[in-house]
Design a protein around this motif. Structure first.
Motif, PDB file in Angstrom:
ATOM      1  N   GLN A 136       0.867  -1.052   0.038  1.00 20.72           N
ATOM      2  CA  GLN A 136      -0.092  -0.110   0.025  1.00 20.72           C
ATOM      3  C   GLN A 136       0.938   1.396  -0.034  1.00 20.72           C
ATOM      4  O   GLN A 136       0.524   2.231  -0.816  1.00 20.72           O
ATOM      5  N   ALA A 137       1.970   1.152   0.698  1.00 21.38           N
ATOM      6  CA  ALA A 137       2.692   2.339   0.916  1.00 21.38           C
ATOM      7  C   ALA A 137       3.597   2.638  -0.360  1.00 21.38           C
ATOM      8  O   ALA A 137       3.650   3.584  -0.826  1.00 21.38           O
ATOM      9  N   PHE A 138       3.926   1.600  -1.091  1.00 27.70           N
ATOM     10  CA  PHE A 138       4.758   1.515  -2.430  1.00 27.70           C
ATOM     11  C   PHE A 138       3.852   1.964  -3.320  1.00 27.70           C
ATOM     12  O   PHE A 138       4.420   2.932  -4.164  1.00 27.70           O
ATOM     13  N   ILE A 196       3.258   5.919  -3.147  1.00 25.21           N
ATOM     14  CA  ILE A 196       4.604   6.737  -3.447  1.00 25.21           C
ATOM     15  C   ILE A 196       4.587   6.854  -4.845  1.00 25.21           C
ATOM     16  O   ILE A 196       4.729   7.883  -5.313  1.00 25.21           O
ATOM     17  N   ALA A 197       4.616   5.688  -5.490  1.00 27.55           N
ATOM     18  CA  ALA A 197       4.752   5.535  -6.735  1.00 27.55           C
ATOM     19  C   ALA A 197       3.661   6.362  -7.596  1.00 27.55           C
ATOM     20  O   ALA A 197       3.874   7.084  -8.578  1.00 27.55           O
ATOM     21  N   GLU A 198       2.258   6.414  -7.200  1.00 28.66           N
ATOM     22  CA  GLU A 198       1.390   7.250  -7.916  1.00 28.66           C
ATOM     23  C   GLU A 198       1.400   8.688  -7.635  1.00 28.66           C
ATOM     24  O   GLU A 198       0.954   9.539  -8.454  1.00 28.66           O
ATOM     25  N   ARG A 199       1.763   9.108  -6.427  1.00 28.45           N
ATOM     26  CA  ARG A 199       1.995  10.430  -6.083  1.00 28.45           C
ATOM     27  C   ARG A 199       3.388  11.192  -6.311  1.00 28.45           C
ATOM     28  O   ARG A 199       3.681  12.377  -6.463  1.00 28.45           O
ATOM     29  N   GLY A 200       4.408  10.459  -6.380  1.00 33.29           N
ATOM     30  CA  GLY A 200       5.858  10.760  -6.726  1.00 33.29           C
ATOM     31  C   GLY A 200       6.440  11.534  -5.548  1.00 33.29           C
ATOM     32  O   GLY A 200       7.619  12.175  -5.832  1.00 33.29           O
ATOM     33  N   SER A 201       6.102  11.232  -4.479  1.00 34.28           N
ATOM     34  CA  SER A 201       6.894  12.006  -3.417  1.00 34.28           C
ATOM     35  C   SER A 201       6.362  11.109  -1.978  1.00 34.28           C
ATOM     36  O   SER A 201       5.209  10.569  -2.010  1.00 34.28           O
ATOM     37  N   ARG A 242       6.264  12.749   0.851  1.00 32.00           N
ATOM     38  CA  ARG A 242       5.378  13.664   1.569  1.00 32.00           C
ATOM     39  C   ARG A 242       3.857  13.382   1.299  1.00 32.00           C
ATOM     40  O   ARG A 242       2.968  13.276   2.047  1.00 32.00           O
ATOM     41  N   ALA A 243       3.661  13.444   0.053  1.00 33.95           N
ATOM     42  CA  ALA A 243       2.277  13.174  -0.602  1.00 33.95           C
ATOM     43  C   ALA A 243       1.752  12.216   0.083  1.00 33.95           C
ATOM     44  O   ALA A 243       0.347  11.798   0.332  1.00 33.95           O
ATOM     45  N   ALA A 244       2.508  10.936  -0.449  1.00 35.17           N
ATOM     46  CA  ALA A 244       2.038   9.532   0.211  1.00 35.17           C
ATOM     47  C   ALA A 244       1.681   9.475   1.492  1.00 35.17           C
ATOM     48  O   ALA A 244       0.670   8.934   1.772  1.00 35.17           O
ATOM     49  N   ALA A 245       2.503  10.056   2.258  1.00 33.80           N
ATOM     50  CA  ALA A 245       2.302  10.002   3.747  1.00 33.80           C
ATOM     51  C   ALA A 245       1.182  10.677   4.224  1.00 33.80           C
ATOM     52  O   ALA A 245       0.221  10.405   5.040  1.00 33.80           O
ATOM     53  N   SER A 246       0.957  12.023   3.514  1.00 31.27           N
ATOM     54  CA  SER A 246      -0.539  12.637   3.573  1.00 31.27           C
ATOM     55  C   SER A 246      -1.691  11.885   3.367  1.00 31.27           C
ATOM     56  O   SER A 246      -2.740  11.809   4.024  1.00 31.27           O
ATOM     57  N   HIS A 247      -1.550  11.254   2.327  1.00 34.63           N
ATOM     58  CA  HIS A 247      -2.745  10.256   1.830  1.00 34.63           C
ATOM     59  C   HIS A 247      -2.913   9.224   2.751  1.00 34.63           C
ATOM     60  O   HIS A 247      -4.082   9.148   3.015  1.00 34.63           O
ATOM     61  N   LEU A 248      -1.989   8.534   3.212  1.00 39.84           N
ATOM     62  CA  LEU A 248      -2.145   7.439   4.381  1.00 39.84           C
ATOM     63  C   LEU A 248      -2.124   7.660   5.484  1.00 39.84           C
ATOM     64  O   LEU A 248      -2.574   7.162   6.311  1.00 39.84           O
ATOM     65  N   ASN A 249      -2.277   9.365   5.922  1.00 41.24           N
ATOM     66  CA  ASN A 249      -2.343   9.556   7.228  1.00 41.24           C
ATOM     67  C   ASN A 249      -1.077   9.119   8.175  1.00 41.24           C
ATOM     68  O   ASN A 249      -1.390   8.741   9.197  1.00 41.24           O
ATOM     69  N   LEU A 250       0.136   8.850   7.524  1.00 43.29           N
ATOM     70  CA  LEU A 250       1.221   8.675   8.304  1.00 43.29           C
ATOM     71  C   LEU A 250       2.225   9.617   8.306  1.00 43.29           C
ATOM     72  O   LEU A 250       2.359  10.556   7.418  1.00 43.29           O
ATOM     73  N   SER A 251       3.218   9.214   9.300  1.00 46.23           N
ATOM     74  CA  SER A 251       4.479   9.944   9.257  1.00 46.23           C
ATOM     75  C   SER A 251       5.216   9.793   8.200  1.00 46.23           C
ATOM     76  O   SER A 251       5.458   8.554   7.654  1.00 46.23           O
ATOM     77  N   GLN A 252       6.179  10.506   7.423  1.00 48.60           N
ATOM     78  CA  GLN A 252       7.075  10.061   6.678  1.00 48.60           C
ATOM     79  C   GLN A 252       8.085   8.927   6.911  1.00 48.60           C
ATOM     80  O   GLN A 252       8.452   7.908   6.307  1.00 48.60           O
ATOM     81  N   THR A 253       8.543   8.997   8.434  1.00 48.78           N
ATOM     82  CA  THR A 253       9.312   8.134   9.045  1.00 48.78           C
ATOM     83  C   THR A 253       8.612   6.538   8.802  1.00 48.78           C
ATOM     84  O   THR A 253       9.292   5.702   8.471  1.00 48.78           O
ATOM     85  N   ALA A 254       7.134   6.459   9.298  1.00 50.84           N
ATOM     86  CA  ALA A 254       6.411   5.442   9.395  1.00 50.84           C
ATOM     87  C   ALA A 254       6.394   4.757   7.974  1.00 50.84           C
ATOM     88  O   ALA A 254       6.515   3.611   7.521  1.00 50.84           O
ATOM     89  N   LEU A 255       6.216   5.827   7.086  1.00 52.42           N
ATOM     90  CA  LEU A 255       6.064   5.247   5.639  1.00 52.42           C
ATOM     91  C   LEU A 255       7.165   4.748   4.947  1.00 52.42           C
ATOM     92  O   LEU A 255       7.302   3.797   4.299  1.00 52.42           O
TER      93      LEU A 255
END
Length: 304
Positions: free
Chosen positions: A9-11, A14-19, A21-34
């Motif tokens: 899910q994380a992969f 990230i692949a769909e949003r290109g970053s 930061r955007a992926a972490a925001s979408h999944l409601n996670l910290s960038q560290t957790a992502l």
């Protein structure tokens, strides 16, 4: 290898949003957790999936191969979850029950009418089958419970006896024995009889009760179903031994039922359920109504 659903899910995000930061925001996670989820997925696969730079994220060759497959996994998972939700919703709106045909015809119309008044939004599916088929449907979960002949039970099913139902001789009014108030089996020795197939529970009960005496009887005709046996009796070619409730399956008309004795044979009807699966409230209510109807339907008779 176990599928890492969270890593996939994380992969994908990230692949769909290109970053990150955007992926972490979408999944409601910290960038560290992502980052931890993606790193764990890459370690399990033994190859990097993403190329990280300060400005953008791109896919490696392995990541490019994995992305469409990972998307399909999540699409299939989403479809499966939706199907389960639909099935659960449908199950909540319907109670399925297995039932012997004679019991279904005699009891189910009034039982379903009473159930509908109590639960107007819930339907009932009746599987009117043989005893073995009812056990199969309850065992598989197609039916929540069943009404069947009490016999050898299966290890994962629970069987509760409800009522004893006598077997009777059915005769056309024009036949010689029609006026009898009761008959012994010995009195049937020279009479043309219709019997049910050996594959049925009713036949097994009769054969076991009579033992060797059944060979002295004139079994001239054999059929698969009780309804067919009664139809042959209506034509005047012989007599049939059937459960008492069977006469409610057909238009009795010129038929009479005569009690049998020496021995008096009966079948015990009961409720079959899965041992480890509790019934839903609506199913419990239907079972209660059906049990009460069965007890009212069979006239008690002293075995002679």
């Amino acid at each position: 290898m176990r599928a890492d659903v969270l890593g996939l899910q994380a992969f994908i995000s990230i692949a769909e949003r290109g970053s990150f930061r955007a992926a972490a925001s979408h999944l409601n996670l910290s960038q560290t957790a992502l980052s931890h989820r993606v790193r764990k997925l890459e370690e399990s696969l033994g190859t990097p999936l993403l190329l990280r730079t300060t400005r953008q994220v791109s896919l490696t060759a392995a990541g490019t191969t994995l992305l469409p497959r990972a998307r399909r996994i999540f699409e299939d998972l989403g479809s499966a979850i939706n199907e389960v939700r639909v099935d659960v919703h449908a199950a909540d709106e319907q109670v399925a029950v297995g039932c012997l045909p004679t019991v279904a015809v005699h009891c189910m119309p009034s039982v379903i009418a009473a159930f509908a008044r109590r639960h107007p939004g819930i339907g009932v599916r009746v599987h009117d089958n043989s005893a073995s088929e009812i056990a199969d449907k309850v065992q598989s979960g197609e039916a929540e419970f069943g009404v069947t002949i009490v016999a050898a039970n299966r290890w994962d099913l629970e069987l509760k006896p409800i009522v004893k139902e006598p077997f009777v001789l059915v005769s056309h009014r024009s036949m010689p024995l029609a006026g009898a108030t009761s008959l012994t089996w010995a009195q049937l020795q020279d009479e043309p009889l219709v019997r049910i197939s050996a594959e049925t529970g009713n036949r097994i009960l009769i054969d076991d009760a009579l033992g060797a005496r059944r060979e002295a009887l004139t079994w001239r005709y054999e059929v698969q179903r009780v309804v067919t046996a009664v139809s042959l009796v209506r034509s005047g070619i012989g007599y049939a031994i059937v459960p008492q409730l069977a006469l409610d399956v057909v238009d009795v008309g010129e038929l009479v039922a005569i009690p049998l004795r020496s021995p008096a044979i009966s079948r015990t009807l009961g409720i079959i359920t899965r041992k480890t699966v509790p019934l839903r409230p609506a199913a419990r209510d239907l079972l209660s109504l059906l049990s009460q109807a069965l007890k009212r339907s069979v006239t008690p008779r002293r075995d002679e």
